[in-house]
Scaffold this motif. Structure first.
Motif, PDB file in Angstrom:
ATOM      1  N   LYS A  18      12.059   7.542 -11.146  1.00  0.00           N
ATOM      2  CA  LYS A  18      10.351   7.358 -11.080  1.00  0.00           C
ATOM      3  C   LYS A  18       9.713   8.113  -9.619  1.00  0.00           C
ATOM      4  CE  LYS A  18      10.583   2.235  -9.980  1.00  0.00           C
ATOM      5  NZ  LYS A  18      10.070   1.372 -10.340  1.00  0.00           N
ATOM      6  N   PRO A  19       8.615   8.277  -9.597  1.00  0.00           N
ATOM      7  CA  PRO A  19       7.473   8.554  -8.697  1.00  0.00           C
ATOM      8  C   PRO A  19       6.920   7.594  -8.434  1.00  0.00           C
ATOM      9  CG  PRO A  19       6.406   9.294 -10.818  1.00  0.00           C
ATOM     10  CD  PRO A  19       7.607   8.597 -12.004  1.00  0.00           C
ATOM     11  N   PRO A  20       6.539   7.789  -7.535  1.00  0.00           N
ATOM     12  CA  PRO A  20       5.159   6.369  -6.893  1.00  0.00           C
ATOM     13  C   PRO A  20       3.942   6.622  -7.336  1.00  0.00           C
ATOM     14  CG  PRO A  20       5.578   8.483  -5.373  1.00  0.00           C
ATOM     15  CD  PRO A  20       6.467   8.914  -6.210  1.00  0.00           C
ATOM     16  N   PRO A  21       3.606   5.222  -7.514  1.00  0.00           N
ATOM     17  CA  PRO A  21       2.850   5.262  -9.035  1.00  0.00           C
ATOM     18  C   PRO A  21       1.604   5.694  -8.932  1.00  0.00           C
ATOM     19  CG  PRO A  21       3.509   2.946  -7.419  1.00  0.00           C
ATOM     20  CD  PRO A  21       3.710   4.262  -6.971  1.00  0.00           C
ATOM     21  N   TRP A  22       1.179   6.328  -8.394  1.00  0.00           N
ATOM     22  CA  TRP A  22       0.056   6.945  -8.234  1.00  0.00           C
ATOM     23  C   TRP A  22       0.514   8.667  -7.950  1.00  0.00           C
ATOM     24  CZ3 TRP A  22       0.712  11.493  -4.324  1.00  0.00           C
ATOM     25  CH2 TRP A  22       2.195  11.289  -3.244  1.00  0.00           C
ATOM     26  N   LEU A  23       1.048   8.654  -8.526  1.00  0.00           N
ATOM     27  CA  LEU A  23       1.571  10.319  -8.752  1.00  0.00           C
ATOM     28  C   LEU A  23       2.474  10.732 -10.003  1.00  0.00           C
ATOM     29  CD1 LEU A  23       2.549  12.740  -7.331  1.00  0.00           C
ATOM     30  CD2 LEU A  23       4.397  13.218  -6.462  1.00  0.00           C
ATOM     31  N   ARG A  24       2.489   9.404 -10.802  1.00  0.00           N
ATOM     32  CA  ARG A  24       3.153   9.243 -12.246  1.00  0.00           C
ATOM     33  C   ARG A  24       2.239  10.526 -13.688  1.00  0.00           C
ATOM     34  NH1 ARG A  24       4.255   3.152 -12.244  1.00  0.00           N
ATOM     35  NH2 ARG A  24       5.497   3.007 -11.339  1.00  0.00           N
ATOM     36  N   GLY A  25       3.271  10.734 -14.479  1.00  0.00           N
ATOM     37  CA  GLY A  25       2.366  11.526 -15.287  1.00  0.00           C
ATOM     38  C   GLY A  25       1.767  13.039 -14.843  1.00  0.00           C
TER      39      GLY A  25
ATOM     40  N   GLY B 272       3.877  15.525 -13.673  1.00  0.00           N
ATOM     41  CA  GLY B 272       4.891  16.182 -13.359  1.00  0.00           C
ATOM     42  C   GLY B 272       5.918  16.792 -12.659  1.00  0.00           C
ATOM     43  N   ARG B 273       5.783  16.603 -11.840  1.00  0.00           N
ATOM     44  CA  ARG B 273       6.478  16.793 -10.053  1.00  0.00           C
ATOM     45  C   ARG B 273       6.690  14.792  -9.299  1.00  0.00           C
ATOM     46  NH1 ARG B 273       2.524  16.065  -5.077  1.00  0.00           N
ATOM     47  NH2 ARG B 273       0.485  15.765  -5.985  1.00  0.00           N
ATOM     48  N   GLY B 274       7.655  15.302  -7.969  1.00  0.00           N
ATOM     49  CA  GLY B 274       8.429  14.501  -7.661  1.00  0.00           C
ATOM     50  C   GLY B 274       8.602  14.176  -6.259  1.00  0.00           C
ATOM     51  N   TRP B 275       8.793  13.502  -5.762  1.00  0.00           N
ATOM     52  CA  TRP B 275       8.624  13.254  -4.380  1.00  0.00           C
ATOM     53  C   TRP B 275       9.178  12.879  -3.271  1.00  0.00           C
ATOM     54  CZ3 TRP B 275       3.382  14.208  -2.196  1.00  0.00           C
ATOM     55  CH2 TRP B 275       3.289  13.775  -1.411  1.00  0.00           C
ATOM     56  N   VAL B 276       8.748  13.453  -1.768  1.00  0.00           N
ATOM     57  CA  VAL B 276      10.552  13.947  -0.902  1.00  0.00           C
ATOM     58  C   VAL B 276       9.374  12.306   0.355  1.00  0.00           C
ATOM     59  CG1 VAL B 276      11.833  13.838   0.087  1.00  0.00           C
ATOM     60  CG2 VAL B 276      11.014  14.739  -1.618  1.00  0.00           C
ATOM     61  N   THR B 277      10.042  11.103   0.556  1.00  0.00           N
ATOM     62  CA  THR B 277       9.190   9.963   1.518  1.00  0.00           C
ATOM     63  C   THR B 277      10.176   9.924   2.709  1.00  0.00           C
ATOM     64  OG1 THR B 277       7.862   8.292   2.688  1.00  0.00           O
ATOM     65  CG2 THR B 277       8.968   8.277   0.164  1.00  0.00           C
ATOM     66  N   ALA B 278      10.495   9.214   4.073  1.00  0.00           N
ATOM     67  CA  ALA B 278      11.124   9.023   4.309  1.00  0.00           C
ATOM     68  C   ALA B 278      10.673   7.395   4.729  1.00  0.00           C
ATOM     69  CB  ALA B 278      11.465  10.029   5.445  1.00  0.00           C
ATOM     70  N   GLU B 279      11.626   6.883   5.195  1.00  0.00           N
ATOM     71  CA  GLU B 279      11.288   5.165   6.511  1.00  0.00           C
ATOM     72  C   GLU B 279      12.498   5.390   7.704  1.00  0.00           C
ATOM     73  OE1 GLU B 279      12.379   1.579   4.470  1.00  0.00           O
ATOM     74  OE2 GLU B 279      10.518   2.165   3.128  1.00  0.00           O
ATOM     75  N   TYR B 280      11.938   4.931   8.731  1.00  0.00           N
ATOM     76  CA  TYR B 280      12.285   5.289   9.693  1.00  0.00           C
ATOM     77  C   TYR B 280      12.822   3.986  10.476  1.00  0.00           C
ATOM     78  CZ  TYR B 280      12.890   6.574  15.374  1.00  0.00           C
ATOM     79  OH  TYR B 280      13.719   6.648  16.714  1.00  0.00           O
ATOM     80  N   ALA B 281      14.042   3.683  11.338  1.00  0.00           N
ATOM     81  CA  ALA B 281      13.672   2.697  11.882  1.00  0.00           C
ATOM     82  C   ALA B 281      15.050   2.203  12.783  1.00  0.00           C
ATOM     83  CB  ALA B 281      14.275   1.452  11.134  1.00  0.00           C
ATOM     84  N   MET B 282      14.707   2.035  13.952  1.00  0.00           N
ATOM     85  CA  MET B 282      15.722   1.132  15.557  1.00  0.00           C
ATOM     86  C   MET B 282      16.343   0.132  15.470  1.00  0.00           C
ATOM     87  SD  MET B 282      14.180   2.752  19.316  1.00  0.00           S
ATOM     88  CE  MET B 282      13.738   4.344  19.046  1.00  0.00           C
ATOM     89  N   LEU B 283      17.656   0.474  15.342  1.00  0.00           N
ATOM     90  CA  LEU B 283      18.359  -0.808  15.641  1.00  0.00           C
ATOM     91  C   LEU B 283      18.482  -1.659  17.103  1.00  0.00           C
ATOM     92  CD1 LEU B 283      22.024   0.575  14.234  1.00  0.00           C
ATOM     93  CD2 LEU B 283      19.651  -0.397  13.216  1.00  0.00           C
ATOM     94  N   PRO B 284      18.517  -2.839  17.219  1.00  0.00           N
ATOM     95  CA  PRO B 284      18.272  -3.186  18.066  1.00  0.00           C
ATOM     96  C   PRO B 284      18.217  -3.059  19.447  1.00  0.00           C
ATOM     97  CG  PRO B 284      17.979  -4.482  16.183  1.00  0.00           C
ATOM     98  CD  PRO B 284      18.657  -3.460  15.398  1.00  0.00           C
TER      99      PRO B 284
ATOM    100  N   LEU C 280      11.677  18.852  -9.070  1.00  0.00           N
ATOM    101  CA  LEU C 280      12.145  17.289  -9.552  1.00  0.00           C
ATOM    102  C   LEU C 280      11.969  16.848 -10.315  1.00  0.00           C
ATOM    103  CD1 LEU C 280      13.923  15.694  -7.401  1.00  0.00           C
ATOM    104  CD2 LEU C 280      12.120  14.878  -5.486  1.00  0.00           C
ATOM    105  N   GLY C 281      10.950  17.299 -10.716  1.00  0.00           N
ATOM    106  CA  GLY C 281      10.842  15.736 -11.668  1.00  0.00           C
ATOM    107  C   GLY C 281       9.799  14.874 -11.823  1.00  0.00           C
ATOM    108  N   GLU C 282       9.939  14.137 -12.329  1.00  0.00           N
ATOM    109  CA  GLU C 282       9.149  12.817 -11.687  1.00  0.00           C
ATOM    110  C   GLU C 282       9.638  11.427 -11.192  1.00  0.00           C
ATOM    111  OE1 GLU C 282       6.296  11.348 -14.699  1.00  0.00           O
ATOM    112  OE2 GLU C 282       4.781  12.791 -14.557  1.00  0.00           O
ATOM    113  N   ARG C 283      10.322  11.659 -10.132  1.00  0.00           N
ATOM    114  CA  ARG C 283      11.253  11.043  -9.445  1.00  0.00           C
ATOM    115  C   ARG C 283      10.603  11.130  -8.440  1.00  0.00           C
ATOM    116  NH1 ARG C 283      14.444  14.945 -13.000  1.00  0.00           N
ATOM    117  NH2 ARG C 283      15.545  14.031 -14.339  1.00  0.00           N
ATOM    118  N   GLN C 284      11.572  10.256  -7.712  1.00  0.00           N
ATOM    119  CA  GLN C 284      11.249  10.130  -5.785  1.00  0.00           C
ATOM    120  C   GLN C 284      12.539   9.905  -5.507  1.00  0.00           C
ATOM    121  OE1 GLN C 284       7.862   8.255  -3.433  1.00  0.00           O
ATOM    122  NE2 GLN C 284       9.097   6.352  -4.110  1.00  0.00           N
ATOM    123  N   ILE C 285      12.767  10.735  -4.190  1.00  0.00           N
ATOM    124  CA  ILE C 285      13.699  10.592  -3.448  1.00  0.00           C
ATOM    125  C   ILE C 285      13.704   9.623  -1.738  1.00  0.00           C
ATOM    126  CG2 ILE C 285      15.646  11.854  -1.668  1.00  0.00           C
ATOM    127  CD1 ILE C 285      15.233  12.309  -4.950  1.00  0.00           C
ATOM    128  N   MET C 286      13.927   9.271  -1.456  1.00  0.00           N
ATOM    129  CA  MET C 286      13.746   8.024  -0.145  1.00  0.00           C
ATOM    130  C   MET C 286      15.141   8.359   1.073  1.00  0.00           C
ATOM    131  SD  MET C 286      12.185   5.812   1.426  1.00  0.00           S
ATOM    132  CE  MET C 286      11.034   5.053   0.538  1.00  0.00           C
TER     133      MET C 286
END
Length: 237
Positions: A46-53, A55-67, A107-113
């Protein structure tokens, strides 16, 4: 002379290991010298809520550094309740870089994290993350295509990133921590396989830099990204 004894236009050894995260739809362990980043792609149906309906998807990222990715322990940001400004900036950069080469309607209405976790840091963590994340995203799309979730890969091109800087008065490619922490100018370049510029981040740390120096840094970055794209292609061959 650079602390690493490398030539001015020489990158650190770079390697990619795909499929390292057993349960992820796509993954890559990328190493730029002593900087190691694990990138893992997750399909969300499913896409992020603001992108629903739309007809396109989204690619986003999270970044973290291990201690203990750094010389001294860095406190986990989850314990403070929110990511730092630096973390937010980097994960937005990774997302923008990947979306720049992705046909989102395919991508359709999907998200890649894409999760990018720094296991060991020695400068250039964001550039390594972007370069490895592209491979994780590519393998995620191939995973989807092999299961008829999508017909064609939404990727339009390769994308990779490299750092450059002015160190001891000289333009250099792919700064490690020893250089990054004392550089007169610090810059990051995100460039596509076709040579298109996605983003340039350049900062005068000690002294201002000239347009000619910026052009020299761009030339180094173009050479470095061309080598990185060639390595991405060789990894997929």
């Amino acid at each position: 002379m650079r602390p690493s004894k490398r030539a001015l236009d020489e990158m650190r050894p770079v390697s990619f290991e795909r499929g390292v995260a057993r349960y992820a739809e796509g993954s890559c362990l990328v190493k730029f010298g002593s900087t190691h980043v694990l990138c893992a792609a997750t399909l969300e149906d499913k896409p992020p809520p603001w992108l629903r309906g739309q007809g396109r998807g989204w690619v986003t990222a999270e970044y973290a550094m291990l201690p203990r990715a750094t010389h001294t322990r860095t406190r986990r940001e989850s314990t403070s309740g929110k990511p730092s400004g630096r973390t937010q900036e980097i994960q937005r950069l990774i997302g923008r870089s990947l979306r720049a080469v992705t046909n989102l309607p395919l991508l359709g209405e999907r998200q890649i994290m894409i999760d990018c976790d720094v296991i060991q840091a020695d400068g250039g963590t964001r550039t390594a993350a972007i370069t490895g994340a592209w491979l994780a995203l590519r393998d995620c799309f191939e995973w989807m295509r092999s299961r008829s979730i999508i017909k064609d890969s939404p990727l339009r091109d390769h994308v990779a990133a490299i750092s450059c800087g002015i160190f001891n008065g000289k333009p250099v490619l792919d700064l490690d921590y020893a250089e990054d922490s004392t550089a007169q100018t610090d810059a990051n370049f995100v460039i596509t396989g076709a040579g298109g510029l996605v983003e340039i981040q350049a900062t005068a740390e000690v002294a201002v830099f000239s347009p000619q120096e910026l052009q020299s840094l761009l030339g180094l970055a173009q050479k470095g990204v061309a080598d990185l794209v060639a390595l991405q292609k060789a990894t997929l061959a």
